[in-house]
Design a protein around this motif. Structure first.
Motif, PDB file in Angstrom:
ATOM      1  N   ASN A 154     -29.027 117.928  -3.035  1.00 49.05           N
ATOM      2  CA  ASN A 154     -28.952 116.566  -2.515  1.00 49.05           C
ATOM      3  C   ASN A 154     -27.971 115.700  -3.304  1.00 49.05           C
ATOM      4  OD1 ASN A 154     -30.865 117.537  -0.810  1.00 49.05           O
ATOM      5  ND2 ASN A 154     -32.252 115.783  -1.018  1.00 49.05           N
ATOM      6  N   SER A 155     -27.335 116.312  -4.296  1.00 45.68           N
ATOM      7  CA  SER A 155     -26.321 115.596  -5.074  1.00 45.68           C
ATOM      8  C   SER A 155     -24.949 116.130  -4.689  1.00 45.68           C
ATOM      9  CB  SER A 155     -26.565 115.796  -6.566  1.00 45.68           C
ATOM     10  OG  SER A 155     -25.400 115.464  -7.307  1.00 45.68           O
ATOM     11  N   PHE A 156     -24.168 115.288  -4.022  1.00 42.89           N
ATOM     12  CA  PHE A 156     -22.839 115.741  -3.588  1.00 42.89           C
ATOM     13  C   PHE A 156     -22.032 116.264  -4.766  1.00 42.89           C
ATOM     14  CE2 PHE A 156     -18.313 114.703  -3.387  1.00 42.89           C
ATOM     15  CZ  PHE A 156     -17.930 115.596  -2.409  1.00 42.89           C
ATOM     16  N   THR A 157     -22.028 115.518  -5.849  1.00 43.32           N
ATOM     17  CA  THR A 157     -21.165 115.920  -6.964  1.00 43.32           C
ATOM     18  C   THR A 157     -21.612 117.229  -7.602  1.00 43.32           C
ATOM     19  OG1 THR A 157     -20.121 115.203  -9.025  1.00 43.32           O
ATOM     20  CG2 THR A 157     -22.388 114.445  -8.658  1.00 43.32           C
ATOM     21  N   GLU A 158     -22.916 117.436  -7.689  1.00 48.53           N
ATOM     22  CA  GLU A 158     -23.391 118.704  -8.268  1.00 48.53           C
ATOM     23  C   GLU A 158     -23.000 119.885  -7.392  1.00 48.53           C
ATOM     24  OE1 GLU A 158     -27.154 119.812  -9.871  1.00 48.53           O
ATOM     25  OE2 GLU A 158     -27.633 117.741 -10.431  1.00 48.53           O
ATOM     26  N   VAL A 159     -23.164 119.708  -6.087  1.00 48.84           N
ATOM     27  CA  VAL A 159     -22.820 120.797  -5.174  1.00 48.84           C
ATOM     28  C   VAL A 159     -21.315 121.052  -5.223  1.00 48.84           C
ATOM     29  CG1 VAL A 159     -22.836 121.601  -2.776  1.00 48.84           C
ATOM     30  CG2 VAL A 159     -24.766 120.259  -3.643  1.00 48.84           C
ATOM     31  N   ALA A 160     -20.533 119.970  -5.180  1.00 50.42           N
ATOM     32  CA  ALA A 160     -19.077 120.125  -5.161  1.00 50.42           C
ATOM     33  C   ALA A 160     -18.579 120.798  -6.436  1.00 50.42           C
ATOM     34  CB  ALA A 160     -18.413 118.760  -4.981  1.00 50.42           C
ATOM     35  N   GLU A 161     -19.199 120.468  -7.547  1.00 49.98           N
ATOM     36  CA  GLU A 161     -18.771 121.068  -8.819  1.00 49.98           C
ATOM     37  C   GLU A 161     -19.005 122.580  -8.817  1.00 49.98           C
ATOM     38  OE1 GLU A 161     -20.468 119.285 -12.316  1.00 49.98           O
ATOM     39  OE2 GLU A 161     -18.923 120.187 -13.593  1.00 49.98           O
ATOM     40  N   ALA A 162     -20.182 122.975  -8.369  1.00 46.39           N
ATOM     41  CA  ALA A 162     -20.486 124.412  -8.321  1.00 46.39           C
ATOM     42  C   ALA A 162     -19.598 125.120  -7.308  1.00 46.39           C
ATOM     43  CB  ALA A 162     -21.955 124.618  -7.965  1.00 46.39           C
ATOM     44  N   ALA A 163     -19.383 124.468  -6.172  1.00 44.10           N
ATOM     45  CA  ALA A 163     -18.548 125.075  -5.134  1.00 44.10           C
ATOM     46  C   ALA A 163     -17.115 125.225  -5.619  1.00 44.10           C
ATOM     47  CB  ALA A 163     -18.595 124.224  -3.864  1.00 44.10           C
ATOM     48  N   HIS A 164     -16.617 124.180  -6.271  1.00 39.46           N
ATOM     49  CA  HIS A 164     -15.247 124.212  -6.774  1.00 39.46           C
ATOM     50  C   HIS A 164     -15.055 125.409  -7.708  1.00 39.46           C
ATOM     51  CE1 HIS A 164     -11.383 122.560  -8.045  1.00 39.46           C
ATOM     52  NE2 HIS A 164     -11.732 122.875  -9.279  1.00 39.46           N
ATOM     53  N   ALA A 165     -15.980 125.588  -8.622  1.00 40.31           N
ATOM     54  CA  ALA A 165     -15.867 126.695  -9.586  1.00 40.31           C
ATOM     55  C   ALA A 165     -15.947 128.041  -8.872  1.00 40.31           C
ATOM     56  CB  ALA A 165     -16.970 126.574 -10.633  1.00 40.31           C
ATOM     57  N   ALA A 166     -16.864 128.151  -7.921  1.00 41.80           N
ATOM     58  CA  ALA A 166     -17.047 129.429  -7.219  1.00 41.80           C
ATOM     59  C   ALA A 166     -15.843 129.757  -6.344  1.00 41.80           C
ATOM     60  CB  ALA A 166     -18.315 129.373  -6.369  1.00 41.80           C
ATOM     61  N   ILE A 167     -15.288 128.736  -5.722  1.00 42.87           N
ATOM     62  CA  ILE A 167     -14.130 128.943  -4.845  1.00 42.87           C
ATOM     63  C   ILE A 167     -12.906 129.337  -5.677  1.00 42.87           C
ATOM     64  CG2 ILE A 167     -12.525 127.744  -3.288  1.00 42.87           C
ATOM     65  CD1 ILE A 167     -15.115 126.108  -2.379  1.00 42.87           C
ATOM     66  N   GLU A 168     -12.746 128.691  -6.834  1.00 40.39           N
ATOM     67  CA  GLU A 168     -11.633 129.063  -7.730  1.00 40.39           C
ATOM     68  C   GLU A 168     -11.785 130.510  -8.199  1.00 40.39           C
ATOM     69  OE1 GLU A 168      -8.738 127.327  -8.630  1.00 40.39           O
ATOM     70  OE2 GLU A 168      -9.551 126.415  -6.810  1.00 40.39           O
ATOM     71  N   ARG A 169     -13.011 130.846  -8.567  1.00 45.65           N
ATOM     72  CA  ARG A 169     -13.287 132.211  -9.015  1.00 45.65           C
ATOM     73  C   ARG A 169     -12.945 133.219  -7.918  1.00 45.65           C
ATOM     74  NH1 ARG A 169     -16.725 135.922 -11.779  1.00 45.65           N
ATOM     75  NH2 ARG A 169     -17.846 137.125 -10.210  1.00 45.65           N
TER      76      ARG A 169
ATOM     77  N   SER B  14     -37.749 109.278   0.692  1.00 40.14           N
ATOM     78  CA  SER B  14     -37.681 108.013  -0.040  1.00 40.14           C
ATOM     79  C   SER B  14     -36.991 108.139  -1.394  1.00 40.14           C
ATOM     80  CB  SER B  14     -39.094 107.470  -0.286  1.00 40.14           C
ATOM     81  OG  SER B  14     -39.757 107.318   0.931  1.00 40.14           O
ATOM     82  N   ASN B  15     -37.164 109.264  -2.036  1.00 31.24           N
ATOM     83  CA  ASN B  15     -36.716 109.359  -3.421  1.00 31.24           C
ATOM     84  C   ASN B  15     -35.519 110.257  -3.665  1.00 31.24           C
ATOM     85  OD1 ASN B  15     -38.890 107.679  -4.224  1.00 31.24           O
ATOM     86  ND2 ASN B  15     -40.253 109.467  -4.052  1.00 31.24           N
ATOM     87  N   ARG B  16     -35.179 111.103  -2.695  1.00 29.03           N
ATOM     88  CA  ARG B  16     -34.107 112.062  -2.971  1.00 29.03           C
ATOM     89  C   ARG B  16     -33.115 112.162  -1.824  1.00 29.03           C
ATOM     90  NH1 ARG B  16     -38.028 116.832  -5.086  1.00 29.03           N
ATOM     91  NH2 ARG B  16     -39.617 115.446  -4.298  1.00 29.03           N
ATOM     92  N   ASP B  17     -33.012 111.118  -1.054  1.00 29.63           N
ATOM     93  CA  ASP B  17     -32.110 111.211   0.101  1.00 29.63           C
ATOM     94  C   ASP B  17     -30.653 111.347  -0.358  1.00 29.63           C
ATOM     95  OD1 ASP B  17     -31.670 110.870   3.097  1.00 29.63           O
ATOM     96  OD2 ASP B  17     -30.282 109.407   2.220  1.00 29.63           O
ATOM     97  N   PRO B  18     -29.942 112.338   0.152  1.00 29.25           N
ATOM     98  CA  PRO B  18     -28.587 112.599  -0.359  1.00 29.25           C
ATOM     99  C   PRO B  18     -27.601 111.458  -0.072  1.00 29.25           C
ATOM    100  CG  PRO B  18     -29.075 113.982   1.552  1.00 29.25           C
ATOM    101  CD  PRO B  18     -30.362 113.333   1.148  1.00 29.25           C
ATOM    102  N   ILE B  19     -27.764 110.780   1.054  1.00 28.45           N
ATOM    103  CA  ILE B  19     -26.829 109.695   1.368  1.00 28.45           C
ATOM    104  C   ILE B  19     -27.119 108.476   0.490  1.00 28.45           C
ATOM    105  CG2 ILE B  19     -25.991 108.141   3.169  1.00 28.45           C
ATOM    106  CD1 ILE B  19     -26.418 110.351   5.207  1.00 28.45           C
ATOM    107  N   THR B  20     -28.395 108.157   0.348  1.00 33.13           N
ATOM    108  CA  THR B  20     -28.772 107.033  -0.498  1.00 33.13           C
ATOM    109  C   THR B  20     -28.290 107.245  -1.935  1.00 33.13           C
ATOM    110  OG1 THR B  20     -30.760 106.800   0.850  1.00 33.13           O
ATOM    111  CG2 THR B  20     -30.733 105.632  -1.253  1.00 33.13           C
ATOM    112  N   LEU B  21     -28.487 108.455  -2.410  1.00 31.22           N
ATOM    113  CA  LEU B  21     -28.071 108.796  -3.776  1.00 31.22           C
ATOM    114  C   LEU B  21     -26.559 108.649  -3.934  1.00 31.22           C
ATOM    115  CD1 LEU B  21     -28.653 110.090  -6.569  1.00 31.22           C
ATOM    116  CD2 LEU B  21     -28.496 112.315  -5.468  1.00 31.22           C
TER     117      LEU B  21
END
Lengths: 342, 332
Positions: A227-242, A281-288
């Motif tokens: 639900n965290s865009f930046t966390e997902v993007a960071e992992a994806a970026h590394a995996a895609i580079e690999r 209520s507490n972990r919505d990805p867009i709200t975050l």
């Protein structure tokens, strides 16, 4: 991770990945697309409830950061295979919502000319090789696409999206093994929303984390907050580079949650209202994501309102386009079974 | 025989077709279990790994489902894979990818992709391999729109139809009878194709049409030869393609002979012969029939191990002779 913790971590000298890696315009576009995914699915659900769309659909509302975080680091000609819960992947990879709505309405202007519907939505021109109605069906296909990329030296990377349910299918295990022994440029993305239809991962899966399966196939297994865009993007970026540099595959487990039921027949008997409410209520990805964008001065409230309005308009126009589009001719029933000879 | 015709075995003919296609097109590659240095369970790929290397003659793990799926994905994205199942029975492990994916992908995506994959299935009984390595499952796959299903019966057709299959933009399933692999026959050098979807009249005759598939073509020709002495003149049609079926050739033949016998190795019920029979019953040839249509197929049992039992399970030449004689003499 709670929003507060993210913000505290985000000292200017140590910004989260996405805020170091993407510029303000790109980040605002990510927000727009996350809204586009959500409003598209809400619009599709509404059309379904009003009887304008038949069949069934599987909504990914609540999983938007996962789709966007994985697709953002992909190049336009990189490819994905998707799942029955694939509307978000399709939009994240660049699809036009009007052609998606047209497909849901069964029209010739749809991505599959009305032959596929929600469950087979695809956009081959943008690298989406198709959603799949068979759990784990797309995983070996993604490995095959990665084999093409390697043999034909196209430099493409392939992402295979699948859900937690797929990790107990044989195809998952066979595909990961082959991708690893052949060091293919593929990234396996398990969007773990906690339930394969009604059965929780705790009840269905022997390992605690699906990423733990990666060890069996000698590839990195990475767990991210889906639900965290930046966390997902960071992992994806590394995996895609690999993958792109020939190092082989990665398994990313993106832990997330779907707000809606499995499909339209779901009565949500296997999870509590409190659980659903907690995620919403507490972990919505867009709200975050909005909170982060505001914190880093990338957008303000009026900017967010403008994004919402633009998306609202795009969805309305897309539905109108779909309604006004022509239905297939019954005389064309036999089309596309075999390749037409020129 | 033409100067450039040599005798090749059926297996050699297939290998030659693959080599020609691989020479001509970098995108063609072979995948399968033990097809590399081992040369394939039936030595069909043979030494091709020495010519083309392990990247183009790819040994897969024992993963039929995943392997078939990789071939499908590769075919969708620019390669021309030829996937060998070690035994056709193992199609059962990969039906998901064959039936749900390969066959339907183009349709589901509204014509936006093609799946030019070739899958090869060593099939049939007669090798003492018992129930899980001897089946004839062509009707299973023949039931699926989106697939093309062929059963070449001669070395000539094996090469020409495989080359046609490799050039075909859609998934083609090839059922190769294991007892045919060593059969020799004339095969031209170089590239040629035999069209998919076209039956072949192997022997012309006036009294009875026999529609046979795969190894049963040869048994039927033998039976026809035997009946010649009794003054019975049999036409033998090699069906060659299960889907799409060449209805016209069969209809015209039955209109001429007024009698139809279908001979196939697979379990009789719901097999290819049922389709041929029904097709004739629905066609204008029905009015020309002078006798009931007869099917000779496999017994309604798994293939047994004991060689006598195994032989008794599938139609043999004497069975075809007896059935044909009865039909022509009006005993049916």
């Amino acid at each position: 991770m709670a929003r507060k913790a993210v913000l505290e971590k985000a000292a200017p000298t140590n910004l989260p990945f996405a805020y170091r890696h993407y510029d303000a315009g790109q980040l605002r576009e990510v927000l727009r697309k996350m809204y586009l995914i959500r409003r598209f699915e809400e619009g599709a659900e509404d059309c379904y409830m009003r009887g304008l769309i038949h069949g069934t659909m599987h909504l990914s509302i609540g999983q938007e950061a996962s789709a966007m975080g994985i697709c953002m680091p992909l190049a336009e000609d990189d490819q994905i295979t998707s799942t029955h819960r694939g509307h978000g992947h399709c939009i994240a990879k660049g699809a036009e919502v009007r052609k998606m709505f047209a497909e849901f309405f069964g029209k010739t202007t749809g991505y599959c000319k009305g032959r596929g519907g929600s469950m087979h939505i695809a956009d081959v021109a943008k690298g989406n090789l198709g959603a799949n109605g068979i759990v784990a069906g797309g995983i070996p296909i993604a490995v095959g696409a990665a084999l093409s990329a390697k043999r034909l030296k196209t430099g493409k990377v392939v992402v295979s999206f699948f859900g937690d349910g797929a990790n107990n299918e044989g195809a998952f295990h066979e595909a990961l093994n082959m991708a690893s022994i052949w060091k293919l440029p593929v990234v396996f993305v398990c969007e773990n929303n906690g339930y394969g239809m009604s059965t929780s991962t705790a009840r269905s899966t022997a390992v605690r984390n699906i990423a733990d399966r990666a060890a069996a196939y000698s590839m990195p297994g990475v767990i991210v907050n889906g639900n965290s865009f930046t966390e997902v993007a960071e992992a994806a970026h590394a995996a895609i580079e690999r993958a792109r540099t020939g190092e082989g595959p990665t398994l990313i487990e993106s832990k997330t949650y779907r707000y809606r039921g499995h499909s339209k027949s779901d009565r949500n008997r296997y999870r509590s209202k409190e659980e659903i409410e907690d995620w919403m209520s507490n972990r919505d990805p867009i709200t975050l994501f909005e909170a982060e964008l505001k914190e880093f001065g990338i957008i303000d409230d009026s900017g967010i309102e403008a994004v919402r309005e633009a998306v609202r308009q795009e969805i309305t126009e897309a539905i109108e386009f779909a309604k006004a589009s022509p239905a297939p001719d019954i005389g064309d029933l036999q089309n596309y079974v075999y390749t037409e000879l020129a | 025989m033409d100067a450039e015709m040599r005798e090749l075995s059926y297996a050699q003919a297939i290998q030659e077709a693959m080599a020609i296609a691989m020479e001509a097109d970098e995108r063609v590659l072979l995948m399968g279990e033990d097809i590399g240095v081992y040369g394939g369970a039936f030595q069909v790929t043979g030494d091709l790994v020495e010519r083309f290397g392990v990247d183009r003659v790819m040994d897969t793990p024992i993963s039929e489902l995943g392997g078939a799926g990789v071939a499908v994905g590769a075919a969708m994205t620019g390669l021309r894979p030829i996937f060998e199942f070690q035994f056709s029975d193992f199609a059962t492990l990969a039906l998901e990818q064959i039936v749900n994916q390969a066959a339907k992908m183009r349709f589901m995506l509204g014509g936006e992709v093609s799946v030019p994959v070739v899958m090869r299935f060593p099939a049939g009984s007669g090798t003492g391999a018992a129930a899980q390595h001897s089946q004839s499952l062509e009707a299973w796959l023949g039931h699926v729109p989106g697939l093309k299903v062929i059963q070449p019966a001669t070395p000539y057709d094996a090469k020409g139809m495989l080359l046609a299959a490799i050039a075909d933009p859609d998934p083609v399933m090839i059922f190769e009878h294991k007892l045919l692999y060593k059969m020799k026959g004339p095969v031209p050098e170089g590239h040629y194709t035999v069209p998919i979807g076209k039956a072949d009249v192997r022997r012309e005759g006036s009294d009875l049409t026999v529609v046979a598939t795969s190894i049963m073509v040869h048994k039927s020709l033998e039976a026809a030869q035997a009946l010649q002495a009794e003054g019975i003149d049999i036409e033998v049609i090699d069906l060659r393609t299960v889907r799409p079926m060449d209805k016209r050739t069969i209809i015209e033949s039955v209109k001429k002979t007024s009698r139809l016998l279908c001979v196939y190795e697979a379990v009789k019920t719901l097999g290819v012969g049922a389709e041929v029979s029904a097709m004739i019953a629905e066609s204008e040839a029905f009015d020309f029939l002078d006798a009931p249509i007869v099917r000779l197929g496999g017994a309604e049992i798994p293939i047994p191990y004991n060689p006598d039992l195994e032989r008794a399970t599938v139609p043999q030449v004497p069975d075809i002779v007896a059935a044909a004689r009865d039909l022509v003499r009006g005993a049916r």
